[in-house]
Design a protein around this motif. Structure first.
Motif, PDB file in Angstrom:
ATOM      1  N   ILE A 153       0.607  -1.081   0.076  1.00  0.00           N
ATOM      2  CA  ILE A 153       0.260   0.023  -0.028  1.00  0.00           C
ATOM      3  C   ILE A 153       0.864   1.387   0.117  1.00  0.00           C
ATOM      4  N   ASN A 154       0.772   2.144  -0.927  1.00  0.00           N
ATOM      5  CA  ASN A 154       1.689   3.213  -1.272  1.00  0.00           C
ATOM      6  C   ASN A 154       3.307   2.648  -1.050  1.00  0.00           C
ATOM      7  N   GLY A 155       3.404   1.708  -1.799  1.00  0.00           N
ATOM      8  CA  GLY A 155       4.755   0.945  -1.664  1.00  0.00           C
ATOM      9  C   GLY A 155       5.189   0.265  -0.418  1.00  0.00           C
ATOM     10  N   VAL A 176      -7.919   3.985   5.570  1.00  0.00           N
ATOM     11  CA  VAL A 176      -7.647   5.134   4.489  1.00  0.00           C
ATOM     12  C   VAL A 176      -7.250   6.413   5.054  1.00  0.00           C
ATOM     13  N   SER A 177      -7.903   6.605   6.210  1.00  0.00           N
ATOM     14  CA  SER A 177      -7.600   7.902   6.696  1.00  0.00           C
ATOM     15  C   SER A 177      -6.253   8.340   7.446  1.00  0.00           C
ATOM     16  N   GLU A 178      -5.441   7.025   7.609  1.00  0.00           N
ATOM     17  CA  GLU A 178      -4.033   7.218   7.978  1.00  0.00           C
ATOM     18  C   GLU A 178      -2.985   7.342   6.953  1.00  0.00           C
ATOM     19  N   LEU A 179      -3.617   7.404   5.852  1.00  0.00           N
ATOM     20  CA  LEU A 179      -2.754   7.312   4.574  1.00  0.00           C
ATOM     21  C   LEU A 179      -2.873   9.152   4.052  1.00  0.00           C
ATOM     22  N   GLN A 180      -1.694   9.509   3.603  1.00  0.00           N
ATOM     23  CA  GLN A 180      -1.680  10.843   3.045  1.00  0.00           C
ATOM     24  C   GLN A 180      -2.350  10.942   1.645  1.00  0.00           C
TER      25      GLN A 180
END
Ligand code: HEM
Ligand code: SF4
Ligand code: FES
Lengths: 283, 158
Positions: free
Chosen positions: A95-97, A107-111
């Motif tokens: 997830i995002n690498g 989802v809310s902890e990802l920028q």
């Protein structure tokens, strides 16, 4: 004894409560775009990314978002999951690498508004976000992940053999037994990335889990199992396994502690003596 | 040594093109997994760098067999700006590699990593503790200080 333990647990809880508030940064948003890695190489499909927008709440996990996309936008997305609560270890993906559990990543902890989801690296790819775990499980199998005890009677069912452990004995291996075989550590490890024969952080930390268990009587064999050219010496303590592990197993710690026994930093004679004594008592 | 089960040559052939290992490309990016990964990356880069320097150094000193004139001429190479910069980098590599190496010698046997316990949310790994991170930072700071001192000696004065 019990009181001490309760006290210990209470202080630990307080500490974690504090850390939790410091940790949980939130990036609120009402929708995200999932950038999903798609490929079915066997069918000759070349890899590409699909972008799918999905509505989210602040409690939505990446797995929820993917399942929403699968239910309402594109039913052909390949994902593997089962428990949705960080217990089964099936939903690992990048997830995002970074290797993470989709059900344990909100989802809310990802920028940012775009979330890239890709299959785990270092695992043979099957389709979309699904990877093949057979090599990984073979490595796990190879470290003989079960208690071996010469004094346990496996034949006579009526004669039960009891092996008493103190809470201190349990603490030595408990955290390593929390492993859910999700493979995130295996995906993050820089040695696994180049060496298919290296057992990887999961298997090596399981080797330690059984090595240090006071009920196990095969410590020598266990050391021999990992002491080879593609074995434990290929770990360079990059720590990436421990930084991605979702269960606090800290595989890097297990590996270094196990290596400590091979290097002679830590001796296990005490354990051997204890076992001998217990054996005498049993006889 | 035991054979890997479930990793037969047939299976390996089958998965070869789908293996999806990160290989060197994953290694080249040290920024994703925190300071310990940076340390691993720098330890290897500086190790290989020192090996290269070591070989060059043997070659350089072997020039003395060709007589003092050749030796002097070769030594002139280190008196250029580029020569100075390379020497400063070597100083930095040497200090970082040794200081971090001493930390790793202990850490590789489990010393200074903490004890296993009963993990709970947020599941921070004890082995990635601040003692270890400080070790990495101290090695970096020592390397920087040594490089600055080297630069002041090589470029300053005279
Ligand atoms: C005080 C001196 C030194 C100390 C304490 C030291 C210590 C270490 C340690 C602990 C490692 C890590 C091994 C691992 O991660 O498994 C390492 C790696 C390495 N060292 Fe040194 N070393 C020293 C000097 C040198 C010198 C002079 C050279 C070159 C001639 C060198 C070449 C290397 C190389 C190539 C590696 C890379 C191996 C890897 O990536 O794991 N080292 N060193
Ligand atoms: S050690 Fe942690 S990251 Fe690795 S397989 Fe087990 S639970 Fe997953
Ligand atoms: S679905 Fe079981 S761990 Fe995520």
């Amino acid at each position: 004894m019990t009181e001490q333990l309760i006290e210990k647990i209470e202080t630990m809880e307080k500490k974690h409560e504090k850390q939790k508030h410091q940790r949980e940064k939130e990036y609120p948003k009402s929708s995200v775009t999932l950038k999903i890695y798609r490929a079915n190489r066997r069918a000759g499909e070349s890899p590409h990314y699909d972008r799918i927008e999905v509505p989210v709440q602040h409690w939505t996990t990446v797995l929820d978002a993917l399942l929403y996309a699968k239910a309402y936008k594109d039913q052909s997305i390949g994902i593997r999951y089962s428990c949705r609560m960080a217990s089964c270890g099936s939903c690992g993906m990048k997830i995002n690498g970074i290797p993470r559990l989709a059900c344990y990543t909100k989802v809310s902890e990802l920028q940012g508004r775009e979330i890239t989801v890709e299959p785990l690296s270092n695992f043979p790819h099957i389709r979309d976000l699904v990877t093949d775990f057979s090599q990984f499980f073979a490595h796990h199998h190879n470290v003989e992940p079960y208690i071996q005890n010469d004094n346990a009677d496996m034949q006579e069912k009526n004669k039960l053999t009891e092996f008493i452990q103190t809470p201190e004995d349990v603490d030595k291996y408990l955290q390593f037994s929390y492993c859910i075989k999700c493979g995130l550590c295996y995906s993050a490890c820089p040695t696994v990335a180049t060496d298919t024969q290296f057992p990887g952080p999961q298997a090596l930390s399981q080797a330690y889990r059984y090595f240090i268990d006071s009920r196990d009587t095969a410590p020598k064999e266990r050391l021999n199992l990992v002491d080879n050219r593609h074995g434990i010496w290929r770990c360079h303590f990059a720590g990436s396994c421990s930084s991605v592990c979702p269960k606090g197993v800290d595989p890097a710690l297990g590996i270094q502690l196990l290596r400590g026994h091979l290097l002679g930093y830590s001796k296990n004679e005490k354990k051997a003596a204890e076992l001998k004594e217990r054996q005498k008592k049993d006889d | 040594m035991r054979q890997l089960r479930g990793n037969t040559s047939m299976e390996r052939e089958e998965v070869a093109d789908r293996n999806n290992r990160e290989g060197m490309m994953g290694w080249l990016n040290p920024r994703r997994y925190g300071w310990e990964r940076v340390s691993y990356w720098l330890q290897r880069l500086t190790g290989v760098g020192l090996l290269a320097y070591f070989i060059a150094h043997i070659y350089e000193t072997s020039q003395i067999t060709g007589g003092p004139a050749l030796w002097e001429a070769f030594l002139e190479l280190t008196q250029t700006t580029l020569g100075h910069i390379i020497l400063i980098v070597v100083i930095g590599m040497c200090v970082f590699h040794s200081a971090n190496g001493i930390r790793l010698i202990f850490a590789h046997g489990g010393k200074g990593l903490g004890k296993p316990g009963r993990p709970d949310y947020p599941y921070d790994a004890v082995s990635l503790n601040y003692r270890q991170k400080s070790g990495i930072w101290i090695a970096l700071i020592l390397a920087l200080v040594a490089m600055l001192y080297g630069a002041s000696v090589l470029f300053g004065g005279e």
